[in-house]
Scaffold this motif. Structure first.
Motif, PDB file in Angstrom:
ATOM      1  N   ALA A   1      -0.340 -37.803 -56.579  1.00  0.00           N
ATOM      2  CA  ALA A   1      -0.539 -39.149 -56.063  1.00  0.00           C
ATOM      3  C   ALA A   1      -0.574 -40.172 -57.191  1.00  0.00           C
ATOM      4  O   ALA A   1      -1.180 -39.944 -58.241  1.00  0.00           O
ATOM      5  CB  ALA A   1      -1.834 -39.217 -55.261  1.00  0.00           C
ATOM      6  N   LEU A   2       0.081 -41.285 -56.959  1.00  0.00           N
ATOM      7  CA  LEU A   2       0.071 -42.387 -57.917  1.00  0.00           C
ATOM      8  C   LEU A   2      -0.860 -43.501 -57.467  1.00  0.00           C
ATOM      9  O   LEU A   2      -1.337 -44.278 -58.274  1.00  0.00           O
ATOM     10  CB  LEU A   2       1.483 -42.946 -58.106  1.00  0.00           C
ATOM     11  N   PHE A   3      -1.086 -43.580 -56.151  1.00  0.00           N
ATOM     12  CA  PHE A   3      -1.890 -44.654 -55.578  1.00  0.00           C
ATOM     13  C   PHE A   3      -2.944 -44.063 -54.648  1.00  0.00           C
ATOM     14  O   PHE A   3      -2.776 -42.979 -54.114  1.00  0.00           O
ATOM     15  CB  PHE A   3      -0.999 -45.603 -54.759  1.00  0.00           C
ATOM     16  N   ASP A   4      -4.026 -44.823 -54.452  1.00  0.00           N
ATOM     17  CA  ASP A   4      -5.048 -44.435 -53.485  1.00  0.00           C
ATOM     18  C   ASP A   4      -5.525 -45.700 -52.779  1.00  0.00           C
ATOM     19  O   ASP A   4      -5.402 -46.816 -53.306  1.00  0.00           O
ATOM     20  CB  ASP A   4      -6.212 -43.728 -54.176  1.00  0.00           C
ATOM     21  N   MET A   5      -6.073 -45.518 -51.586  1.00  0.00           N
ATOM     22  CA  MET A   5      -6.532 -46.646 -50.785  1.00  0.00           C
ATOM     23  C   MET A   5      -7.861 -47.183 -51.312  1.00  0.00           C
ATOM     24  O   MET A   5      -8.851 -46.455 -51.393  1.00  0.00           O
ATOM     25  CB  MET A   5      -6.701 -46.222 -49.326  1.00  0.00           C
ATOM     26  N   GLN A   6      -7.863 -48.461 -51.656  1.00  0.00           N
ATOM     27  CA  GLN A   6      -9.067 -49.160 -52.112  1.00  0.00           C
ATOM     28  C   GLN A   6      -9.566 -50.022 -50.969  1.00  0.00           C
ATOM     29  O   GLN A   6      -8.832 -50.876 -50.470  1.00  0.00           O
ATOM     30  CB  GLN A   6      -8.730 -50.045 -53.317  1.00  0.00           C
ATOM     31  N   LEU A   7     -10.785 -49.800 -50.544  1.00  0.00           N
ATOM     32  CA  LEU A   7     -11.379 -50.659 -49.525  1.00  0.00           C
ATOM     33  C   LEU A   7     -11.950 -51.901 -50.189  1.00  0.00           C
ATOM     34  O   LEU A   7     -12.611 -51.808 -51.232  1.00  0.00           O
ATOM     35  CB  LEU A   7     -12.473 -49.922 -48.766  1.00  0.00           C
ATOM     36  N   ILE A   8     -11.725 -53.044 -49.595  1.00  0.00           N
ATOM     37  CA  ILE A   8     -12.285 -54.298 -50.103  1.00  0.00           C
ATOM     38  C   ILE A   8     -13.776 -54.332 -49.785  1.00  0.00           C
ATOM     39  O   ILE A   8     -14.603 -54.623 -50.638  1.00  0.00           O
ATOM     40  CB  ILE A   8     -11.562 -55.509 -49.471  1.00  0.00           C
ATOM     41  N   ILE A   9     -14.115 -54.044 -48.542  1.00  0.00           N
ATOM     42  CA  ILE A   9     -15.510 -53.881 -48.126  1.00  0.00           C
ATOM     43  C   ILE A   9     -15.665 -52.403 -47.808  1.00  0.00           C
ATOM     44  O   ILE A   9     -15.025 -51.888 -46.902  1.00  0.00           O
ATOM     45  CB  ILE A   9     -15.836 -54.748 -46.899  1.00  0.00           C
ATOM     46  N   ASP A  10     -16.504 -51.723 -48.584  1.00  0.00           N
ATOM     47  CA  ASP A  10     -16.657 -50.276 -48.405  1.00  0.00           C
ATOM     48  C   ASP A  10     -17.937 -49.940 -47.640  1.00  0.00           C
ATOM     49  O   ASP A  10     -18.664 -50.841 -47.208  1.00  0.00           O
ATOM     50  CB  ASP A  10     -16.605 -49.553 -49.753  1.00  0.00           C
ATOM     51  N   ASP A  11     -18.185 -48.657 -47.472  1.00  0.00           N
ATOM     52  CA  ASP A  11     -19.351 -48.225 -46.697  1.00  0.00           C
ATOM     53  C   ASP A  11     -20.664 -48.625 -47.350  1.00  0.00           C
ATOM     54  O   ASP A  11     -21.657 -48.842 -46.660  1.00  0.00           O
ATOM     55  CB  ASP A  11     -19.304 -46.728 -46.415  1.00  0.00           C
ATOM     56  N   VAL A  12     -20.691 -48.756 -48.665  1.00  0.00           N
ATOM     57  CA  VAL A  12     -21.921 -49.194 -49.350  1.00  0.00           C
ATOM     58  C   VAL A  12     -22.231 -50.637 -48.956  1.00  0.00           C
ATOM     59  O   VAL A  12     -23.370 -50.965 -48.597  1.00  0.00           O
ATOM     60  CB  VAL A  12     -21.793 -49.047 -50.879  1.00  0.00           C
ATOM     61  N   LEU A  13     -21.229 -51.507 -49.006  1.00  0.00           N
ATOM     62  CA  LEU A  13     -21.439 -52.898 -48.619  1.00  0.00           C
ATOM     63  C   LEU A  13     -21.812 -53.003 -47.143  1.00  0.00           C
ATOM     64  O   LEU A  13     -22.705 -53.770 -46.777  1.00  0.00           O
ATOM     65  CB  LEU A  13     -20.193 -53.734 -48.917  1.00  0.00           C
ATOM     66  N   LEU A  14     -21.140 -52.226 -46.306  1.00  0.00           N
ATOM     67  CA  LEU A  14     -21.461 -52.225 -44.882  1.00  0.00           C
ATOM     68  C   LEU A  14     -22.914 -51.830 -44.658  1.00  0.00           C
ATOM     69  O   LEU A  14     -23.620 -52.472 -43.875  1.00  0.00           O
ATOM     70  CB  LEU A  14     -20.528 -51.279 -44.126  1.00  0.00           C
ATOM     71  N   SER A  15     -23.379 -50.816 -45.364  1.00  0.00           N
ATOM     72  CA  SER A  15     -24.753 -50.342 -45.167  1.00  0.00           C
ATOM     73  C   SER A  15     -25.796 -51.359 -45.639  1.00  0.00           C
ATOM     74  O   SER A  15     -26.933 -51.316 -45.201  1.00  0.00           O
ATOM     75  CB  SER A  15     -24.967 -49.008 -45.876  1.00  0.00           C
ATOM     76  N   GLN A  16     -25.404 -52.279 -46.509  1.00  0.00           N
ATOM     77  CA  GLN A  16     -26.342 -53.256 -47.068  1.00  0.00           C
ATOM     78  C   GLN A  16     -26.247 -54.628 -46.407  1.00  0.00           C
ATOM     79  O   GLN A  16     -27.039 -55.510 -46.716  1.00  0.00           O
ATOM     80  CB  GLN A  16     -26.111 -53.404 -48.574  1.00  0.00           C
ATOM     81  N   SER A  17     -25.279 -54.818 -45.528  1.00  0.00           N
ATOM     82  CA  SER A  17     -25.054 -56.139 -44.939  1.00  0.00           C
ATOM     83  C   SER A  17     -25.383 -56.144 -43.456  1.00  0.00           C
ATOM     84  O   SER A  17     -24.711 -55.494 -42.647  1.00  0.00           O
ATOM     85  CB  SER A  17     -23.594 -56.553 -45.143  1.00  0.00           C
TER      86      SER A  17
END
Length: 124
Positions: free
Chosen positions: A8-24
């Motif tokens: 793999a050369l690329f991977d999916m980057q989430l802008i808002i990830d589960d850490v941010l979701l859990s804190q917001s």
């Protein structure tokens, strides 16, 4: 024999990830209401895994655990949205305010995505 991960050369980057979701609180409210989805196409982009390829492309590279400053900055913006008049009204069920909050979060995602693509924001 190599695996797909090794090639793999690329991977999916989430802008808002589960850490941010859990804190917001506002993101959790919107997720429960079906108005925010971590896996929505506008919440992610494929980034190069290797630093060398990212430098060649002039963008940030994929980072499974973004720098704390990234999450702090994102949380600051999310708290500002949540603390706004629309944010407070949305969490009390105001549909118009909810639509405006969703739009504000979408704009935040688009802005951050552009900064990552342009290499103006590094995740690690």
């Amino acid at each position: 024999m190599t695996t797909d991960q090794e090639e793999a050369l690329f991977d999916m980057q989430l802008i808002i990830d589960d850490v941010l979701l859990s804190q917001s609180e506002i993101l959790q409210y919107l997720a429960e209401d079906g108005r925010f989805d971590l896996n929505a196409s506008h919440n992610g982009l494929y980034l190069p895994i290797s630093r060398e390829l990212a430098e060649k492309l002039g963008c940030s590279r994929f980072c499974s655990d973004p720098h704390p400053a990234y999450r702090e900055g994102m949380m600051g913006r999310l708290r500002a949205i949540e603390g706004s008049a629309d944010g407070r009204a949305a969490m009390q069920g105001d549909l118009g305010a909810t639509e405006r909050v969703v739009e504000a979060i979408n704009m935040l995602q688009a802005t951050v995505m552009a900064a990552i693509i342009n290499g103006d924001l590094m995740l690690d």
